[in-house]
Design an enzyme around this catalytic site. Structure first.
Site, PDB file in Angstrom:
ATOM      1  N   GLU A  10       0.905  -1.315  -0.039  1.00 23.81           N
ATOM      2  CA  GLU A  10       0.092   0.093   0.220  1.00 23.81           C
ATOM      3  C   GLU A  10       0.997   1.229   0.027  1.00 23.81           C
ATOM      4  OE1 GLU A  10      -2.932   1.952   3.052  1.00 23.81           O
ATOM      5  OE2 GLU A  10      -2.691  -0.134   3.139  1.00 23.81           O
ATOM      6  N   ASP A  22      -4.943   9.613  10.309  1.00 20.97           N
ATOM      7  CA  ASP A  22      -3.440   9.288  10.729  1.00 20.97           C
ATOM      8  C   ASP A  22      -3.040   9.602  12.041  1.00 20.97           C
ATOM      9  OD1 ASP A  22      -2.699   7.373   8.784  1.00 20.97           O
ATOM     10  OD2 ASP A  22      -3.209   8.823   7.222  1.00 20.97           O
TER      11      ASP A  22
END
Lengths: 412, 266
Positions: free
Chosen positions: B49, B60
């Site tokens: 990824e 995040d």
């Protein structure tokens, strides 16, 4: 009442009025661009707010608080000396600065704190730029006994120290945010990240008409008390609707609350004033409606300052509350529908307006609000003395005294 | 049928599971990104990824945020990322999926994003801020281009909604292990195995679990109930000292990945 101008164009008003739709879309703007983790809480909030809106007990409790705790209705004050000085329109100030905590922000935080209790959530988080929303959140949380964490960019902690101190006095925890530009945008990011982990028991009181649905609609509704009162006060004070209304726009909550009840009154010219900073060059201002383009930021689709890759651009304003690269989606909608005019005002023009209002009326105005005052004085000069111009005086300037001294190289 | 579809068909036929490392494109520079991808492939990772750096990533944690900040500070641009991956593509046999904010896709133009990503060698995209309700127009474009749009399910997703998301996802379904942001966790939440197992009985789509996974014991616990495991922050942390020594950074990431792959085999 009989002098209210009839609606000029029913079809286009319909288009401008009936927003947002069930998906939170104001035309093409708005929506929900957030991680899946937050969906359940946003659905719950949408549902609870819809119920509360119809619940007379909720409305009564909120109105009672706005009356006895906040001091509403806020006056509509005729700035006669200022008007005379300028020689144009009669200038009226909607005195949101006289609210408890010194700004319009408390209208929204009390509503959302009540919703927090209805949803049985036990903790509140908020972001703040100028600190006015932080103080208003801390105040509402102290009032209801809710723990409150406020995220604030480290640069804003510095330039709005009095508000940081007030928040702490009321028991809120202020967490300075050191990432990125250390301003409002970064504070929103950190608050969103907190919410990603705490969403099951925490409510995030967003302070402006930004973020994912239902926030832009809900915050606008809570702030619309400004425009509703103003409408009645105009009719009782000078027997008609105002010719022009001017408000400053960062995220755009005071402007949305002021403008929304007048959207169908096509005779009323409405002007939103963004932060023009040092000038028109990229990075020197915070005027997404004036210089930006549609994009995604902080959960909704709206005008934003971004680069060619969709990365959010750095912005500048001397006023912490306007130093933000995005804007509420309803403002983007009003802009594209040509219902509201948007313009921008530079730092130095806003500072001039601060002095002008201080010396001619004895009112210290928040630096954010000074942007509206500066443009309004320009506009008023082009109008005749039998016309009426309302400025949304969204906040008081005490918080800015030290920063003003610093900007001018004076002792504080 | 994309390379990701093909990968999971093969893995399922042989009873194997995927290890899918996440790395940030351009942290600290793009040639390094290519080196890391080739090393991960050599170690036996099934796919990778690739995070497209974004200025405001709200899903995040600090490790991936910092890596995005480093990459953007070096002025990495989307076109350069695609160019770099395209140049590495001849040596890459494992599929790649991009992790990208919708802010970037919208600005680039959704159709143009898919075309550029596909031309560079990406088989799909994970768009963490594009909810299933908002995804229909982009999902249609993805289908037209035979490009996977990987949707996410989280612990706060109600079961009926999870089924709806699974129907709309392609390539695989990203099962977020925790209520929170990306980052290593010592312990994963109770009930995770059961929740993934419940969904896996109800969808044919491969399920990969991500967020918080960093230890061999996580891999041993979860691999029986899913098709793949995604490891992000733990690897990005290994790579964050690359500006000091690229070789040491890659060696440190390789050590971690090898331990996770060993746990996957056991």
């Amino acid at each position: 009442m009989s002098t209210v101008t009839p609606n000029a164009n029913a079809a286009s008003e319909e288009a401008v009025r009936q927003v947002p739709d069930a998906q939170g879309r104001f035309g093409q703007f708005g929506g929900r661009y957030v991680p899946e983790t937050l969906t359940k809480a946003l659905e719950e909030l949408t549902h609870e707010y819809a119920k509360a809106k119809q619940d007379p007990d909720f409305q009564a409790e909120l109105n009672e608080l706005l009356h006895r705790f906040v001091g509403r209705p806020s006056p509509l004050y005729h700035a006669a000396r200022l008007s005379k000085q300028l020689g144009g329109a009669q200038i009226w100030l909607k005195r949101e600065d006289l609210n408890h905590t010194g700004a319009h922000k408390i209208n929204n935080t009390l509503g959302q704190a009540l919703l927090t209790l209805r949803m049985k959530k036990t903790r509140v988080i908020a972001e703040t730029g100028a600190g006015q929303h932080g103080v208003a959140s801390a105040t509402a949380c102290a009032h209801f006994g809710l723990p409150c964490v406020v995220y604030m960019g480290a640069e804003d902690v510095r330039r709005q120290k009095p508000n940081v101190f007030s928040m702490r006095l009321m028991g809120a925890e202020v967490r300075p945010v050191e990432s990125g530009s250390r301003t409002l945008r970064d504070a929103v990011n950190e608050a969103m990240r907190d919410w990603m982990s705490s969403v099951e028991h925490t409510h995030y009181i967003i302070g402006s008409v930004i973020g994912p649905h239902p926030f832009p609609m809900m915050v606008r509704d809570f702030q619309s008390v400004i425009g509703r009162e103003c409408r009645e006060q105009c009719l009782s004070s000078f027997g008609k609707l105002p010719d022009t209304i001017v408000a400053c726009v960062g995220g755009g909550s005071n402007a949305a609350g002021m403008f929304f009840p007048f959207v169908e009154d096509r005779s009323v010219r409405m002007v939103g004033v963004e932060a023009g900073g040092r000038g028109a060059a990229p990075g020197d201002h915070a005027s997404p409606l004036t210089y930006g383009s549609p994009g995604v930021l902080h959960g909704s689709y709206s005008y934003v300052m971004q680069d060619e890759d969709g990365q959010t651009s750095d912005v500048h304003s001397m006023s912490a509350g306007l130093d933000y690269p995005g804007v509420g989606p309803e403002h983007s909608y009003w802009k594209d529908a040509s219902r509201v005019e948007y313009t921008s005002c530079r730092d130095d023009e806003a500072l001039g307006a601060f002095d002008f209002l201080a010396r001619n009326e004895g009112i210290l105005t928040a630096l954010e609000t000074c942007h509206a005052v500066a443009k309004a004085t320009e506009i008023a000069k082009t109008m005749s003395p039998d016309q009426h111009l309302v400025i949304c005086l969204s906040g008081r300037g005490d918080k800015d005294a030290a920063e003003l001294a610093r900007l001018r190289g004076q002792e504080w | 049928m994309t390379a990701i579809d093909d990968l999971f068909t093969r893995l399922r036929a042989s009873g194997k599971k995927a290890l899918m490392p996440f790395i940030t494109a351009g942290d600290p520079n793009l040639p390094f990104t290519s080196k890391v991808l080739l090393r991960l492939q050599e170690l036996g990772c099934s796919m990778a990824e690739v995070g497209i750096p974004y200025s405001d990533p709200i899903a995040d944690g600090p490790v991936i945020q910092a890596s995005y900040t480093r990459a953007l500070a070096n002025k990495v641009k989307l076109d350069q990322i695609f160019h770099q991956i395209a140049g590495t593509q001849p040596s890459l046999s494992m599929p790649l999926v991009s992790m990208v904010s919708y802010a970037i896709i919208h600005r680039h133009g959704p159709a143009r994003y898919i075309e550029s990503a596909k031309a560079a060698g990406f088989s799909g995209a994970i768009v963490p801020d594009l909810l299933v309700e908002e995804s229909a127009p982009f999902a249609i474009l993805c289908r037209e281009h035979d490009f996977n749009l990987v949707q996410l399910v989280t612990p706060t997703t109600p079961q009926d909604r999870a089924l709806k998301i699974a129907e709309q996802s392609s390539g695989f379904l990203y099962f977020v292990s925790v209520t929170g942001i990306t980052g290593e966790r010592t312990q994963l939440p109770d009930g995770l195995v059961d929740r993934v197992g419940w969904l896996r009985e109800r969808t044919k789509l491969p399920i990969c679990i991500g967020f918080g996974i960093s230890k061999p014991e996580h891999v041993r616990l979860l691999s029986p109930v899913c098709d793949g495991l995604i490891v992000g922050s733990a690897i990005v942390r290994c790579l964050e000292k690359a500006h000091e020594s690229e070789a040491n950074a890659i060696a440190s990431a390789a050590e971690l990945v090898s331990s996770l792959l060993a746990a996957l085999e056991s």
